[in-house]
Design a protein around this motif. Structure first.
Motif, PDB file in Angstrom:
ATOM      1  N   THR A  92      18.634  -7.127   5.312  1.00 44.67           N
ATOM      2  CA  THR A  92      17.724  -8.280   5.412  1.00 44.67           C
ATOM      3  C   THR A  92      16.269  -7.803   5.471  1.00 44.67           C
ATOM      4  OG1 THR A  92      17.743  -8.391   7.842  1.00 44.67           O
ATOM      5  CG2 THR A  92      19.423  -9.686   6.670  1.00 44.67           C
ATOM      6  N   HIS A  93      16.029  -6.632   6.070  1.00 43.29           N
ATOM      7  CA  HIS A  93      14.646  -6.136   6.159  1.00 43.29           C
ATOM      8  C   HIS A  93      14.151  -5.673   4.782  1.00 43.29           C
ATOM      9  CE1 HIS A  93      11.138  -5.083   8.450  1.00 43.29           C
ATOM     10  NE2 HIS A  93      11.083  -3.914   7.829  1.00 43.29           N
ATOM     11  N   ARG A  94      15.045  -5.108   3.950  1.00 44.59           N
ATOM     12  CA  ARG A  94      14.643  -4.735   2.586  1.00 44.59           C
ATOM     13  C   ARG A  94      14.321  -5.990   1.775  1.00 44.59           C
ATOM     14  NH1 ARG A  94      18.812  -0.800   3.485  1.00 44.59           N
ATOM     15  NH2 ARG A  94      20.341  -2.009   2.338  1.00 44.59           N
ATOM     16  N   LEU A 123      15.796  -0.885  11.043  1.00 47.48           N
ATOM     17  CA  LEU A 123      15.376  -1.756   9.936  1.00 47.48           C
ATOM     18  C   LEU A 123      15.107  -0.957   8.656  1.00 47.48           C
ATOM     19  CD1 LEU A 123      13.015  -4.273  11.813  1.00 47.48           C
ATOM     20  CD2 LEU A 123      15.462  -4.446  11.356  1.00 47.48           C
ATOM     21  N   HIS A 124      14.575   0.260   8.793  1.00 41.94           N
ATOM     22  CA  HIS A 124      14.321   1.084   7.603  1.00 41.94           C
ATOM     23  C   HIS A 124      15.407   2.140   7.392  1.00 41.94           C
ATOM     24  CE1 HIS A 124      10.107  -0.067   6.239  1.00 41.94           C
ATOM     25  NE2 HIS A 124      10.359  -0.880   7.251  1.00 41.94           N
ATOM     26  N   TYR A 125      16.576   1.910   7.957  1.00 45.06           N
ATOM     27  CA  TYR A 125      17.738   2.774   7.722  1.00 45.06           C
ATOM     28  C   TYR A 125      17.985   2.892   6.213  1.00 45.06           C
ATOM     29  CZ  TYR A 125      22.733   3.826   7.199  1.00 45.06           C
ATOM     30  OH  TYR A 125      23.932   4.354   6.804  1.00 45.06           O
ATOM     31  N   ILE A 147      13.323   0.570  16.735  1.00 40.02           N
ATOM     32  CA  ILE A 147      14.198  -0.336  15.977  1.00 40.02           C
ATOM     33  C   ILE A 147      13.690  -0.443  14.534  1.00 40.02           C
ATOM     34  CG2 ILE A 147      14.903  -2.755  15.704  1.00 40.02           C
ATOM     35  CD1 ILE A 147      15.071  -2.913  18.781  1.00 40.02           C
ATOM     36  N   HIS A 148      12.356  -0.556  14.379  1.00 41.55           N
ATOM     37  CA  HIS A 148      11.791  -0.692  13.038  1.00 41.55           C
ATOM     38  C   HIS A 148      12.018   0.580  12.203  1.00 41.55           C
ATOM     39  CE1 HIS A 148       8.247  -2.637  10.598  1.00 41.55           C
ATOM     40  NE2 HIS A 148       9.271  -2.346   9.846  1.00 41.55           N
ATOM     41  N   VAL A 149      11.756   1.735  12.813  1.00 36.90           N
ATOM     42  CA  VAL A 149      11.880   2.996  12.076  1.00 36.90           C
ATOM     43  C   VAL A 149      13.337   3.334  11.771  1.00 36.90           C
ATOM     44  CG1 VAL A 149      11.559   5.505  12.224  1.00 36.90           C
ATOM     45  CG2 VAL A 149       9.724   3.970  12.981  1.00 36.90           C
ATOM     46  N   TRP A 203      -0.679  -4.296   6.512  1.00 35.88           N
ATOM     47  CA  TRP A 203      -0.808  -2.941   5.947  1.00 35.88           C
ATOM     48  C   TRP A 203       0.575  -2.305   5.794  1.00 35.88           C
ATOM     49  CZ3 TRP A 203      -5.183  -1.274   9.851  1.00 35.88           C
ATOM     50  CH2 TRP A 203      -6.411  -1.801   9.415  1.00 35.88           C
ATOM     51  N   HIS A 204       1.447  -2.540   6.772  1.00 32.63           N
ATOM     52  CA  HIS A 204       2.812  -1.999   6.687  1.00 32.63           C
ATOM     53  C   HIS A 204       3.498  -2.485   5.407  1.00 32.63           C
ATOM     54  CE1 HIS A 204       6.855  -0.723   7.862  1.00 32.63           C
ATOM     55  NE2 HIS A 204       7.278  -1.953   7.652  1.00 32.63           N
ATOM     56  N   HIS A 205       3.258  -3.744   5.048  1.00 32.97           N
ATOM     57  CA  HIS A 205       3.889  -4.297   3.844  1.00 32.97           C
ATOM     58  C   HIS A 205       3.158  -3.908   2.561  1.00 32.97           C
ATOM     59  CE1 HIS A 205       7.114  -7.002   5.198  1.00 32.97           C
ATOM     60  NE2 HIS A 205       6.388  -7.233   6.266  1.00 32.97           N
ATOM     61  N   HIS A 254      13.173  -8.678   3.106  1.00 34.36           N
ATOM     62  CA  HIS A 254      11.892  -9.118   3.669  1.00 34.36           C
ATOM     63  C   HIS A 254      10.741  -8.349   3.021  1.00 34.36           C
ATOM     64  CE1 HIS A 254       8.763 -10.218   6.402  1.00 34.36           C
ATOM     65  NE2 HIS A 254       8.712  -9.033   6.982  1.00 34.36           N
ATOM     66  N   HIS A 255      10.895  -7.053   2.801  1.00 34.45           N
ATOM     67  CA  HIS A 255       9.839  -6.276   2.143  1.00 34.45           C
ATOM     68  C   HIS A 255       9.701  -6.672   0.673  1.00 34.45           C
ATOM     69  CE1 HIS A 255       8.050  -3.151   4.801  1.00 34.45           C
ATOM     70  NE2 HIS A 255       9.109  -3.421   5.550  1.00 34.45           N
ATOM     71  N   ALA A 256      10.809  -7.022   0.026  1.00 33.92           N
ATOM     72  CA  ALA A 256      10.761  -7.403  -1.382  1.00 33.92           C
ATOM     73  C   ALA A 256      10.138  -8.791  -1.564  1.00 33.92           C
ATOM     74  CB  ALA A 256      12.169  -7.384  -1.970  1.00 33.92           C
TER      75      ALA A 256
HETATM   76 ZN   LIG Z   1       9.370  -2.731   7.674  1.00 35.09          ZN
END
Ligand SMILES: [Zn+2]
Ligand SMILES: [Zn+2]
Ligand SMILES: [Zn+2]
Length: 238
Positions: A112-114, A93-95, A88-90, A195-197, A116-118
């Motif tokens: 929404t995930h972008r 969410l990172h579509y 789901i994450h790969v 680390w992912h972020h 979240h990263h921002a």
């Molecule tokens: Zn992510």
């Protein structure tokens, strides 16, 4: 490199994340267990999942006592959950939004995930958005009415899946607040998701469980892994 770009269609790199955000949660982030639980339960997603678990639990109790098949289902869901979480994450969410026949195809969940990263310390982008609950709970309801003789197995499956979903929400929340339970498992999960972020958004996809990253080889040695958005570290330290 503007903040606008990050909330638009492109996933912010770790380099951008670091240049726009501090590496630690803000001063008003929950720092005790009590504060952490209170803030967790003021957000709709955990509440919706808790209510759904109560409902599913009551329905399952009405179907009769638990048996070996329930244990098999629970263990199966537990074993597959890290792979489910990783995928789901790969892939969702990172579509990456893409142009198909001149039309930009994007979805609200990756958007929404972008965000979240921002804006990683903003709790409003941490939790699963409500349209996902509507979809998942709608699918469970539909399956319930179509399950026939398999109703009790379906209820066990849905209960365990949502319980692990609630645990996912809890762990993801922990990675974005100051407080962390003094449990090695959670400390490690918090570290890997940060680390992912902040180091490289192309690794450490597991949030509540790390097994997916071990299976698919996406949990490298953090010290050897350069921050994404730059190659200044690569080829120097090795
Ligand atoms: Zn992510
Ligand atoms: Zn909020
Ligand atoms: Zn996160």
């Amino acid at each position: 490199m503007s903040v606008q770009r990050a909330t638009d269609t492109v996933m912010p790199t770790a380099e951008e994340t670091v240049s726009h955000n501090p590496m630690r949660p803000p001063a008003d982030s929950p720092r005790t267990a009590g504060q952490a639980f209170r803030v967790f339960l003021t957000h709709p997603s955990p509440l919706i999942i808790v209510l759904a678990l109560i409902g599913l639990g009551l329905l399952r109790v009405q179907e009769g006592s638990l048996g070996w098949l329930d244990a098999v289902i629970a263990l199966g869901v537990l074993a597959l959950f890290p792979i489910n979480e990783w995928m789901i994450h790969v892939f969702i969410l990172h579509y990456r939004p893409r142009r198909i026949f001149g039309v930009m195809v994007d979805f609200y969940l990756p958007k929404t995930h972008r965000r979240h990263h921002a804006d990683p310390w903003n709790l409003d982008w941490v939790f699963v958005p409500r349209h996902v609950h509507a979809l998942v709970l709608g699918a469970v309801a539909l399956a319930y009415f179509m399950a026939g003789a398999w109703r009790s197995e379906l209820l066990t499956f849905s209960f365990v899946y949502l319980l692990l979903g609630l645990h996912y929400e809890w762990v993801h929340y922990l990675t974005h607040i100051t407080w962390c339970p003094p449990v090695a498992y959670y400390v490690q999960r918090v570290l890997e998701h940060r680390w992912h972020h902040f180091r490289n958004e192309n690794y450490w996809w597991g949030v509540s469980m790390g097994m997916g990253d071990r299976l698919f080889n996406t949990a490298p040695d953090a010290k050897e892994t350069a921050r994404s958005g730059t190659n200044r570290d690569l080829g120097i330290g090795r």
